[in-house]
Scaffold this motif. Structure first.
Motif, PDB file in Angstrom:
ATOM      1  N   LYS A 193       3.620   4.153  96.857  1.00 28.67           N
ATOM      2  CA  LYS A 193       4.970   3.632  96.753  1.00 28.67           C
ATOM      3  C   LYS A 193       5.919   4.813  96.836  1.00 28.67           C
ATOM      4  CE  LYS A 193       4.827   3.620  91.672  1.00 28.67           C
ATOM      5  NZ  LYS A 193       4.951   2.769  90.452  1.00 28.67           N
ATOM      6  N   PRO A 194       7.194   4.562  97.130  1.00 25.39           N
ATOM      7  CA  PRO A 194       8.134   5.675  97.267  1.00 25.39           C
ATOM      8  C   PRO A 194       8.103   6.609  96.060  1.00 25.39           C
ATOM      9  CG  PRO A 194       9.148   3.639  98.000  1.00 25.39           C
ATOM     10  CD  PRO A 194       7.829   3.252  97.399  1.00 25.39           C
ATOM     11  N   GLY A 195       7.902   7.875  96.332  1.00 23.52           N
ATOM     12  CA  GLY A 195       7.887   8.862  95.273  1.00 23.52           C
ATOM     13  C   GLY A 195       6.536   9.070  94.619  1.00 23.52           C
ATOM     14  N   GLU A 196       5.527   8.312  95.045  1.00 22.26           N
ATOM     15  CA  GLU A 196       4.193   8.462  94.446  1.00 22.26           C
ATOM     16  C   GLU A 196       3.122   8.580  95.527  1.00 22.26           C
ATOM     17  OE1 GLU A 196       1.027   6.294  91.399  1.00 22.26           O
ATOM     18  OE2 GLU A 196       3.050   5.496  91.616  1.00 22.26           O
ATOM     19  N   THR A 197       2.752   9.798  95.832  1.00 21.16           N
ATOM     20  CA  THR A 197       1.671  10.074  96.773  1.00 21.16           C
ATOM     21  C   THR A 197       0.471  10.564  95.984  1.00 21.16           C
ATOM     22  OG1 THR A 197       3.223  10.663  98.532  1.00 21.16           O
ATOM     23  CG2 THR A 197       0.963  11.422  98.782  1.00 21.16           C
ATOM     24  N   ARG A 198      -0.679   9.969  96.245  1.00 23.70           N
ATOM     25  CA  ARG A 198      -1.889  10.305  95.508  1.00 23.70           C
ATOM     26  C   ARG A 198      -2.843  11.092  96.396  1.00 23.70           C
ATOM     27  NH1 ARG A 198      -3.019   4.446  92.555  1.00 23.70           N
ATOM     28  NH2 ARG A 198      -0.985   4.317  91.491  1.00 23.70           N
ATOM     29  N   PHE A 199      -3.303  12.204  95.871  1.00 24.39           N
ATOM     30  CA  PHE A 199      -4.235  13.079  96.567  1.00 24.39           C
ATOM     31  C   PHE A 199      -5.577  13.029  95.841  1.00 24.39           C
ATOM     32  CE2 PHE A 199      -0.046  14.543  97.572  1.00 24.39           C
ATOM     33  CZ  PHE A 199      -0.114  15.061  98.849  1.00 24.39           C
ATOM     34  N   THR A 200      -6.656  13.008  96.601  1.00 32.76           N
ATOM     35  CA  THR A 200      -7.978  12.955  95.980  1.00 32.76           C
ATOM     36  C   THR A 200      -9.017  13.555  96.914  1.00 32.76           C
ATOM     37  OG1 THR A 200      -9.657  11.492  95.008  1.00 32.76           O
ATOM     38  CG2 THR A 200      -8.424  10.632  96.885  1.00 32.76           C
ATOM     39  N   SER A 201     -10.142  13.962  96.336  1.00 39.02           N
ATOM     40  CA  SER A 201     -11.276  14.430  97.123  1.00 39.02           C
ATOM     41  C   SER A 201     -12.362  13.364  97.200  1.00 39.02           C
ATOM     42  CB  SER A 201     -11.860  15.705  96.503  1.00 39.02           C
ATOM     43  OG  SER A 201     -12.305  15.453  95.173  1.00 39.02           O
ATOM     44  N   ASP A 202     -12.161  12.245  96.484  1.00 35.91           N
ATOM     45  CA  ASP A 202     -13.153  11.181  96.405  1.00 35.91           C
ATOM     46  C   ASP A 202     -12.774  10.022  97.324  1.00 35.91           C
ATOM     47  OD1 ASP A 202     -13.937   8.419  94.799  1.00 35.91           O
ATOM     48  OD2 ASP A 202     -15.511   9.953  94.723  1.00 35.91           O
ATOM     49  N   PHE A 203     -13.663   9.671  98.247  1.00 40.04           N
ATOM     50  CA  PHE A 203     -13.350   8.633  99.222  1.00 40.04           C
ATOM     51  C   PHE A 203     -13.157   7.269  98.571  1.00 40.04           C
ATOM     52  CE2 PHE A 203     -14.769   5.329 102.248  1.00 40.04           C
ATOM     53  CZ  PHE A 203     -13.747   5.458 103.169  1.00 40.04           C
ATOM     54  N   GLN A 204     -13.987   6.927  97.594  1.00 36.14           N
ATOM     55  CA  GLN A 204     -13.863   5.623  96.940  1.00 36.14           C
ATOM     56  C   GLN A 204     -12.523   5.505  96.211  1.00 36.14           C
ATOM     57  OE1 GLN A 204     -15.944   3.206  97.553  1.00 36.14           O
ATOM     58  NE2 GLN A 204     -17.169   4.620  98.798  1.00 36.14           N
ATOM     59  N   GLU A 205     -12.129   6.571  95.561  1.00 34.10           N
ATOM     60  CA  GLU A 205     -10.820   6.573  94.894  1.00 34.10           C
ATOM     61  C   GLU A 205      -9.711   6.424  95.920  1.00 34.10           C
ATOM     62  OE1 GLU A 205      -8.050   9.433  92.011  1.00 34.10           O
ATOM     63  OE2 GLU A 205     -10.130   9.998  92.460  1.00 34.10           O
ATOM     64  N   HIS A 206      -9.869   7.097  97.049  1.00 31.73           N
ATOM     65  CA  HIS A 206      -8.872   6.981  98.112  1.00 31.73           C
ATOM     66  C   HIS A 206      -8.766   5.550  98.604  1.00 31.73           C
ATOM     67  CE1 HIS A 206      -6.448   7.934 101.594  1.00 31.73           C
ATOM     68  NE2 HIS A 206      -7.387   7.454 102.407  1.00 31.73           N
ATOM     69  N   GLN A 207      -9.896   4.871  98.755  1.00 31.19           N
ATOM     70  CA  GLN A 207      -9.877   3.483  99.208  1.00 31.19           C
ATOM     71  C   GLN A 207      -9.114   2.587  98.234  1.00 31.19           C
ATOM     72  OE1 GLN A 207     -10.398   3.772 102.367  1.00 31.19           O
ATOM     73  NE2 GLN A 207     -11.827   2.062 102.508  1.00 31.19           N
ATOM     74  N   LYS A 208      -9.274   2.838  96.948  1.00 34.46           N
ATOM     75  CA  LYS A 208      -8.513   2.076  95.951  1.00 34.46           C
ATOM     76  C   LYS A 208      -7.010   2.338  96.117  1.00 34.46           C
ATOM     77  CE  LYS A 208     -12.172   2.028  92.460  1.00 34.46           C
ATOM     78  NZ  LYS A 208     -12.572   2.462  91.092  1.00 34.46           N
ATOM     79  N   ASN A 209      -6.665   3.595  96.353  1.00 34.17           N
ATOM     80  CA  ASN A 209      -5.251   3.933  96.549  1.00 34.17           C
ATOM     81  C   ASN A 209      -4.701   3.276  97.801  1.00 34.17           C
ATOM     82  OD1 ASN A 209      -5.339   5.577  94.268  1.00 34.17           O
ATOM     83  ND2 ASN A 209      -5.797   7.438  95.447  1.00 34.17           N
ATOM     84  N   VAL A 210      -5.500   3.250  98.868  1.00 35.54           N
ATOM     85  CA  VAL A 210      -5.081   2.589 100.111  1.00 35.54           C
ATOM     86  C   VAL A 210      -4.860   1.100  99.852  1.00 35.54           C
ATOM     87  CG1 VAL A 210      -5.807   1.922 102.432  1.00 35.54           C
ATOM     88  CG2 VAL A 210      -6.146   4.260 101.650  1.00 35.54           C
ATOM     89  N   GLY A 211      -5.731   0.517  99.018  1.00 28.56           N
ATOM     90  CA  GLY A 211      -5.563  -0.895  98.678  1.00 28.56           C
ATOM     91  C   GLY A 211      -4.227  -1.153  97.996  1.00 28.56           C
ATOM     92  N   GLU A 212      -3.817  -0.247  97.108  1.00 26.67           N
ATOM     93  CA  GLU A 212      -2.510  -0.389  96.454  1.00 26.67           C
ATOM     94  C   GLU A 212      -1.384  -0.263  97.455  1.00 26.67           C
ATOM     95  OE1 GLU A 212      -1.630   1.540  92.797  1.00 26.67           O
ATOM     96  OE2 GLU A 212      -3.751   1.698  92.215  1.00 26.67           O
ATOM     97  N   PHE A 213      -1.567   0.669  98.395  1.00 26.59           N
ATOM     98  CA  PHE A 213      -0.553   0.832  99.435  1.00 26.59           C
ATOM     99  C   PHE A 213      -0.403  -0.461 100.256  1.00 26.59           C
ATOM    100  CE2 PHE A 213      -0.090   1.641 104.037  1.00 26.59           C
ATOM    101  CZ  PHE A 213       1.229   2.078 104.073  1.00 26.59           C
ATOM    102  N   ASN A 214      -1.532  -1.048 100.639  1.00 26.47           N
ATOM    103  CA  ASN A 214      -1.491  -2.264 101.446  1.00 26.47           C
ATOM    104  C   ASN A 214      -0.863  -3.421 100.684  1.00 26.47           C
ATOM    105  OD1 ASN A 214      -2.666  -1.127 103.744  1.00 26.47           O
ATOM    106  ND2 ASN A 214      -4.746  -1.462 102.981  1.00 26.47           N
ATOM    107  N   LYS A 215      -1.108  -3.503  99.395  1.00 23.70           N
ATOM    108  CA  LYS A 215      -0.487  -4.550  98.590  1.00 23.70           C
ATOM    109  C   LYS A 215       1.030  -4.364  98.523  1.00 23.70           C
ATOM    110  CE  LYS A 215      -4.370  -5.608  95.519  1.00 23.70           C
ATOM    111  NZ  LYS A 215      -4.872  -5.585  94.116  1.00 23.70           N
ATOM    112  N   ALA A 216       1.430  -3.097  98.403  1.00 28.95           N
ATOM    113  CA  ALA A 216       2.861  -2.798  98.294  1.00 28.95           C
ATOM    114  C   ALA A 216       3.591  -3.143  99.597  1.00 28.95           C
ATOM    115  CB  ALA A 216       3.070  -1.322  97.958  1.00 28.95           C
ATOM    116  N   LYS A 217       2.886  -3.048 100.730  1.00 29.88           N
ATOM    117  CA  LYS A 217       3.514  -3.385 102.012  1.00 29.88           C
ATOM    118  C   LYS A 217       3.885  -4.850 102.072  1.00 29.88           C
ATOM    119  CE  LYS A 217       0.464  -2.032 105.013  1.00 29.88           C
ATOM    120  NZ  LYS A 217      -0.111  -1.781 106.356  1.00 29.88           N
TER     121      LYS A 217
END
Length: 270
Positions: free
Chosen positions: A246-270
């Motif tokens: 979401k605006p102002g909140e970018t999440r960085f990670t080295s874990d792919f599964q965690e990244h997928q969860k973050n992508v899911g939040e991004f898609n919901k926000a869209k």
């Protein structure tokens, strides 16, 4: 060394870049660097041309055409005769070296002279000792560092994120992973969007960093000093993925599964 990574179609580094069609505004004017183009005896009051950070060369050409009140396409046509002092690696393409700044112009200004001042300004900024030393430290040349800075400029949502975006790029290069940057896809398609489809990632282009390894062949825009600073001095970390949920909140990670969860939040926000 190639490391194991989920199939390319499932990894997406969602872009939060600057909207490329931003016109000159108060923020850009405040941050821009003034570069004189007038002769000392020119007594005309100059107008100004502001090039914001991240603009692509096509946008710069169009802005110069408008500022100098010449027919559309005149500035681009002036390139072969402008004798721009570009790095050999650029192959005559000034992308990345049309330095973002506020440039005074006058009746004596020409497309070639404006472009020349932009490139000369970039050479002064990028040729400084700390830049060349930083490029050497990262086992790159300055042109490659400018290319990375252009991606940082397009991908980072704020100056605070630039160092982390830079680190993701370096970590992926070091691990033999494709960069998978949406910003390079946008450059290939001459657009600006936050939505990159599966079909987009399959386009045939040297700028498709989903399908091709390593850096794109040229910068994808004209970066400013903050992005260049991040490119030569990335923030320490092990991140491989990032997404702006979401605006102002970018999440960085080295874990792919965690990244997928973050992508899911991004898609919901869209």
């Amino acid at each position: 060394m190639q490391t194991k990574t989920p199939r390319r179609g499932t990894i997406r580094l969602t872009r939060r870049g600057r909207i490329a069609l931003i016109a000159t505004g108060a923020a850009a004017l405040a941050a821009a660097v003034a570069v004189p183009l007038l002769l000392p005896d020119d007594d005309e009051r100059p107008e100004t041309l502001t090039i914001p950070e991240g603009w692509r060369s096509g946008q710069v050409y169009a802005a110069v055409d408008k500022a100098l009140e010449v027919p559309a396409g005149t500035t681009k046509k002036a390139l072969p005769k402008a004798d721009l002092k570009l790095p050999k690696d650029a192959g005559g393409n000034p992308e990345g070296y049309l330095f973002p700044a506020t440039y005074p112009i006058s009746s004596q200004s020409t497309p070639a002279s404006v472009l020349s001042y932009m490139v000369n300004t970039a050479n002064k900024k990028f040729g400084a000792g700390q830049v060349t030393a930083g490029a050497d430290r990262n086992a790159l040349n300055v042109y490659q560092s400018v290319t990375i800075a252009s991606m940082i400029e397009a991908e980072a949502g704020s100056k605070d994120e630039m160092g982390k975006v830079a680190r993701v790029i370096y970590n992926r290069l070091d691990r033999g992973m494709p960069l998978q940057m949406d910003s390079t896809i946008n450059y290939a398609l001459n657009r600006s969007t936050l939505a990159t489809s599966e079909r987009d990632t399959k386009i045939k282009s040297p700028y498709n960093t989903y399908a091709r390894m390593g850096l794109p062949p040229t910068p994808i825009g004209n970066p400013g000093e903050e992005a260049m600073r991040a490119a030569i001095n990335p923030t320490p970390g092990d991140w491989l993925y990032f997404v702006t949920v979401k605006p102002g909140e970018t999440r960085f990670t080295s874990d792919f599964q965690e990244h997928q969860k973050n992508v899911g939040e991004f898609n919901k926000a869209k």
